[in-house]
Design a protein around this motif. Structure first.
Motif, PDB file in Angstrom:
ATOM      1  N   UNK A  50       0.838  -1.205   0.000  1.00 22.23           N
ATOM      2  CA  UNK A  50       0.000   0.000   0.000  1.00 22.23           C
ATOM      3  C   UNK A  50       0.872   1.254   0.000  1.00 22.23           C
ATOM      4  N   UNK A  51       1.954   1.236   0.782  1.00 23.88           N
ATOM      5  CA  UNK A  51       2.863   2.376   0.835  1.00 23.88           C
ATOM      6  C   UNK A  51       3.526   2.596  -0.519  1.00 23.88           C
ATOM      7  N   UNK A  52       3.946   1.503  -1.156  1.00 18.34           N
ATOM      8  CA  UNK A  52       4.613   1.600  -2.461  1.00 18.34           C
ATOM      9  C   UNK A  52       3.694   2.264  -3.486  1.00 18.34           C
ATOM     10  N   UNK A  53       2.440   1.794  -3.559  1.00 15.99           N
ATOM     11  CA  UNK A  53       1.492   2.348  -4.543  1.00 15.99           C
ATOM     12  C   UNK A  53       1.137   3.793  -4.206  1.00 15.99           C
ATOM     13  N   UNK A  54       0.852   4.057  -2.933  1.00 16.51           N
ATOM     14  CA  UNK A  54       0.459   5.398  -2.515  1.00 16.51           C
ATOM     15  C   UNK A  54       1.558   6.424  -2.774  1.00 16.51           C
ATOM     16  N   UNK A  55       2.780   6.072  -2.397  1.00 14.44           N
ATOM     17  CA  UNK A  55       3.909   6.990  -2.575  1.00 14.44           C
ATOM     18  C   UNK A  55       4.228   7.196  -4.052  1.00 14.44           C
ATOM     19  N   UNK A  56       4.098   6.130  -4.846  1.00 17.41           N
ATOM     20  CA  UNK A  56       4.350   6.242  -6.282  1.00 17.41           C
ATOM     21  C   UNK A  56       3.397   7.244  -6.936  1.00 17.41           C
ATOM     22  N   UNK A  57       2.103   7.117  -6.637  1.00 23.74           N
ATOM     23  CA  UNK A  57       1.124   8.026  -7.227  1.00 23.74           C
ATOM     24  C   UNK A  57       1.300   9.453  -6.710  1.00 23.74           C
ATOM     25  N   UNK A  58       1.543   9.599  -5.403  1.00 26.43           N
ATOM     26  CA  UNK A  58       1.726  10.937  -4.831  1.00 26.43           C
ATOM     27  C   UNK A  58       2.951  11.629  -5.430  1.00 26.43           C
ATOM     28  N   UNK A  59       4.039  10.876  -5.581  1.00 25.87           N
ATOM     29  CA  UNK A  59       5.262  11.441  -6.157  1.00 25.87           C
ATOM     30  C   UNK A  59       5.036  11.873  -7.599  1.00 25.87           C
ATOM     31  N   UNK A  60       4.374  11.005  -8.372  1.00 24.11           N
ATOM     32  CA  UNK A  60       4.137  11.300  -9.784  1.00 24.11           C
ATOM     33  C   UNK A  60       3.242  12.529  -9.953  1.00 24.11           C
ATOM     34  N   UNK A  61       2.192  12.613  -9.154  1.00 21.34           N
ATOM     35  CA  UNK A  61       1.283  13.762  -9.255  1.00 21.34           C
ATOM     36  C   UNK A  61       1.992  15.037  -8.804  1.00 21.34           C
ATOM     37  N   UNK A  62       2.742  14.953  -7.690  1.00 22.04           N
ATOM     38  CA  UNK A  62       3.426  16.129  -7.164  1.00 22.04           C
ATOM     39  C   UNK A  62       4.437  16.713  -8.128  1.00 22.04           C
ATOM     40  N   UNK A  63       5.260  15.856  -8.748  1.00 21.43           N
ATOM     41  CA  UNK A  63       6.305  16.356  -9.641  1.00 21.43           C
ATOM     42  C   UNK A  63       5.727  16.795 -10.987  1.00 21.43           C
ATOM     43  N   UNK A  64       4.549  16.285 -11.337  1.00 21.38           N
ATOM     44  CA  UNK A  64       3.937  16.617 -12.632  1.00 21.38           C
ATOM     45  C   UNK A  64       3.142  17.914 -12.596  1.00 21.38           C
ATOM     46  N   UNK A  65       2.484  18.211 -11.486  1.00 21.78           N
ATOM     47  CA  UNK A  65       1.600  19.385 -11.403  1.00 21.78           C
ATOM     48  C   UNK A  65       2.265  20.687 -11.849  1.00 21.78           C
ATOM     49  N   UNK A 214      12.976   4.537   1.622  1.00 17.93           N
ATOM     50  CA  UNK A 214      12.280   3.390   1.058  1.00 17.93           C
ATOM     51  C   UNK A 214      12.838   2.064   1.555  1.00 17.93           C
ATOM     52  N   UNK A 215      14.158   1.944   1.589  1.00 18.17           N
ATOM     53  CA  UNK A 215      14.781   0.705   2.062  1.00 18.17           C
ATOM     54  C   UNK A 215      14.445   0.454   3.528  1.00 18.17           C
ATOM     55  N   UNK A 216      14.486   1.494   4.346  1.00 20.64           N
ATOM     56  CA  UNK A 216      14.177   1.342   5.771  1.00 20.64           C
ATOM     57  C   UNK A 216      12.733   0.887   5.975  1.00 20.64           C
ATOM     58  N   UNK A 217      11.811   1.481   5.207  1.00 20.80           N
ATOM     59  CA  UNK A 217      10.405   1.094   5.329  1.00 20.80           C
ATOM     60  C   UNK A 217      10.201  -0.332   4.824  1.00 20.80           C
ATOM     61  N   UNK A 267      10.025   7.091  -8.868  1.00 20.40           N
ATOM     62  CA  UNK A 267      10.328   5.677  -8.634  1.00 20.40           C
ATOM     63  C   UNK A 267      11.312   5.414  -7.501  1.00 20.40           C
ATOM     64  N   UNK A 268      12.066   6.430  -7.062  1.00 22.60           N
ATOM     65  CA  UNK A 268      13.139   6.152  -6.101  1.00 22.60           C
ATOM     66  C   UNK A 268      12.638   5.563  -4.782  1.00 22.60           C
ATOM     67  N   UNK A 269      11.646   6.184  -4.155  1.00 19.05           N
ATOM     68  CA  UNK A 269      11.146   5.642  -2.887  1.00 19.05           C
ATOM     69  C   UNK A 269      10.458   4.294  -3.080  1.00 19.05           C
ATOM     70  N   UNK A 270       9.550   4.133  -4.081  1.00 17.11           N
ATOM     71  CA  UNK A 270       8.969   2.801  -4.303  1.00 17.11           C
ATOM     72  C   UNK A 270      10.024   1.734  -4.607  1.00 17.11           C
ATOM     73  N   UNK A 271      11.047   2.076  -5.392  1.00 18.29           N
ATOM     74  CA  UNK A 271      12.126   1.112  -5.669  1.00 18.29           C
ATOM     75  C   UNK A 271      12.865   0.782  -4.378  1.00 18.29           C
ATOM     76  N   UNK A 272      13.084   1.802  -3.536  1.00 19.68           N
ATOM     77  CA  UNK A 272      13.719   1.564  -2.241  1.00 19.68           C
ATOM     78  C   UNK A 272      12.895   0.623  -1.380  1.00 19.68           C
ATOM     79  N   UNK A 273      11.566   0.790  -1.390  1.00 19.18           N
ATOM     80  CA  UNK A 273      10.687  -0.097  -0.631  1.00 19.18           C
ATOM     81  C   UNK A 273      10.796  -1.523  -1.155  1.00 19.18           C
ATOM     82  N   UNK A 274      10.788  -1.666  -2.481  1.00 21.88           N
ATOM     83  CA  UNK A 274      10.896  -2.994  -3.083  1.00 21.88           C
ATOM     84  C   UNK A 274      12.234  -3.646  -2.732  1.00 21.88           C
ATOM     85  N   UNK A 275      13.308  -2.866  -2.763  1.00 16.95           N
ATOM     86  CA  UNK A 275      14.627  -3.394  -2.397  1.00 16.95           C
ATOM     87  C   UNK A 275      14.623  -3.815  -0.922  1.00 16.95           C
ATOM     88  N   UNK A 276      14.049  -2.967  -0.066  1.00 13.34           N
ATOM     89  CA  UNK A 276      13.969  -3.296   1.355  1.00 13.34           C
ATOM     90  C   UNK A 276      13.199  -4.582   1.605  1.00 13.34           C
TER      91      UNK A 276
END
Length: 351
Positions: A50-65, A214-217, A267-276
Motif C-alpha cells: 500500500x505504501x509503495x502504490x500510494x507513494x508512487x502516485x503521490x510522487x508522480x502527481x506532485x512532480x507533474x503538477x 524506502x529501504x528502511x520502510x 520511482x526512487x522511494x517505491x524502488x527503495x521499498x521494493x529493495x527493502x
C-alpha cells in the motif's frame, strides 16, 4: 545546449548506478542487538505494498503538477500562485533537511553500536552535511560558469564565421546580430542554465534520502512502524515533488529529459521499498556498516537539501523583482513558506 543534455544523461546514469549499489552497502552483520519487531508480518507486507502504490502516485502527481503550466495557466512560472506553491514546497524541503534527514544522520553516526568505532569520536554528521553544502555551492557555481562560457563561445564562433564569409553588408548585419546576442545572454540564457543546474542537483539530494527511506520502510517487519509512515511519506513525497517539479518546469528541458527526471523522482522511494522487501532477511539496520553508510548519505543529503532550499529556491524567489514589487505576494510567499515548513516539521512526530 547539447552539452547540457549530455550532462543530464550522465547525471541520471550515476544515480541509477548508486541506487543499484546501495543495498549491497547496507547489508552487513549485526554488531548490536536488534530491536524486536512485533506484529503480523503478513499485515506488514500488505502495508508495504500500500505504501509503495500510494507513494508512487503521490510522487508522480506532485512532480507533474508544476509542469502543467500550459494546461493550467495559474501554474505558469510567472503567475503569483506558482511562487506561493513553490515557497510552500521549498519549506517542506527545508524542513526535510533540518528536521528529518539531519537528525537521523546524527542518530545513525552516534549510535551505541558504534561506541567501539572511531566514527563515534567526532561529529561526522554535521561535518559531512557542511562539506555537502559547500560542495553543492561549488558545483552550482562551476557548472553555471562552465555552461555560460560554452554558450558564449558557441555564439562567438558562429558570429566570427559569418563575418569571415560575408561582405561589408553582411558584416554590418552580423555586427547588429552579435550585439543582440550578447545583450540577451545575461538574463534568459543565464537564468535557464541556473535553473537546469539547480533542478539536477536538487534531484540528486532528494533521490539519496528517498532511497534510504524506502529501504528502511521496506525492511521493517512491524505494522505499527509502517502504518503511520504511509500517510507521512505520501504527503512528504507529494510536496517535495512539487518543489522539484517547479524547478524542472523553469529549466525548460526537452521532453525526454523531463520524463526521465520525473520518473527518477517518482520511482526512487517505491524502488527503495521494493529493495527493502527483498533484503529483509539480510538487512541489519544496527550493523556498523549500515549505520555508517546511511548516516553519511543522510548527512550529505541534508546538506544538499538545506543549501538548495535556502539559496537556490527561497532566496532566488524572494529576491526576484516580481515578489519584491508586491507586498501582498511577499506576505503570501513568506506565509506559505512557514506553513510548509511547519507541516513537514509536524510530520516528524510520526516519520
Amino acid at each position: 545546449m547539447n552539452k547540457i543534455q549530455t550532462h543530464s544523461g550522465r547525471h541520471f546514469t550515476l544515480i541509477l548506478f548508486f541506487v543499484v549499489l546501495l543495498p549491497c552497502l547496507v547489508v552487513g552483520d549485526c554488531t548490536c542487538e536488534k530491536e524486536d519487531d512485533t506484529g503480523d508480518k503478513g499485515l506488514a507486507e500488505k502495508y508495504k505494498v500500500a505504501a509503495l502504490v500510494s507513494i508512487l502516485f503521490a510522487s508522480a502527481i506532485g512532480v507533474t503538477l508544476p509542469m502543467l503550466g500550459k494546461t493550467f495557466p495559474a501554474l505558469h512560472p510567472e503567475k503569483d500562485l506558482f511562487f506561493i506553491v513553490k515557497a510552500f514546497a521549498a519549506g517542506v524541503i527545508l524542513s526535510t533537511g533540518f528536521i528529518h534527514v539531519l537528525p537521523d544522520a546524527f542518530e545513525k553516526l552516534t549510535s551505541p553500536c558504534l561506541s567501539d568505532h572511531p566514527w563515534g569520536d567526532f561529529p561526522f554528521a554535521g561535518f559531512v552535511a557542511m562539506l555537502a553544502a559547500i560542495g553543492t555551492l561549488m558545483i552550482d557555481s562551476l557548472a553555471t560558469a562552465y555552461f555560460k562560457k560554452s554558450s558564449v563561445s558557441e555564439k562567438d564562433a558562429v558570429v566570427d564565421e559569418e563575418e569571415q564569409v560575408g561582405g561589408h553588408d553582411m558584416h554590418v548585419h552580423t555586427h547588429a546580430t552579435h550585439g543582440h546576442a550578447h545583450g540577451s545572454i545575461p538574463s534568459p540564457s543565464t537564468d535557464l542554465l541556473r535553473h537546469r543546474v539547480i533542478s539536477q542537483v536538487l534531484e540528486l539530494g532528494i533521490v539519496v534520502h528517498s532511497v534510504i527511506i524506502g529501504i528502511s520502510l521496506g525492511a521493517s517487519e512491524s505494522p505499527d512502524t509502517i502504518r503511520p509512515l504511509i500517510a507521512a511519506l505520501t504527503f512528504h513525497q507529494f510536496f517535495e515533488g512539487m518543489g522539484l517539479g517547479g524547478c524542472i518546469s523553469q529549466a525548460k528541458f526537452k521532453t525526454k529529459s523531463v520524463i526521465i527526471m520525473a520518473l527518477f523522482f517518482s520511482l526512487t522511494t517505491p524502488v527503495g521499498i521494493a529493495i527493502g522487501m527483498g533484503i529483509t532477511s539480510s538487512y541489519r539496520e544496527n550493523s556498523q556498516r549500515a549505520l555508517i553508510v546511511e548516516g553519511i548519505l543522510n548527512a550529505a543529503s541534508a546538506g544538499i537539501l538545506i543549501y538548495m532550499s535556502l539559496v537556490d529556491l527561497l532566496a532566488a524567489d524572494l529576491m526576484s523583482p516580481k515578489v519584491q514589487a508586491s507586498g501582498k505576494l511577499q506576505l503570501g510567499v513568506n506565509a506559505f513558506l512557514l506553513f510548509g515548513a511547519g507541516c513537514m516539521s509536524l510530520l516528524a512526530k510520526w516519520a
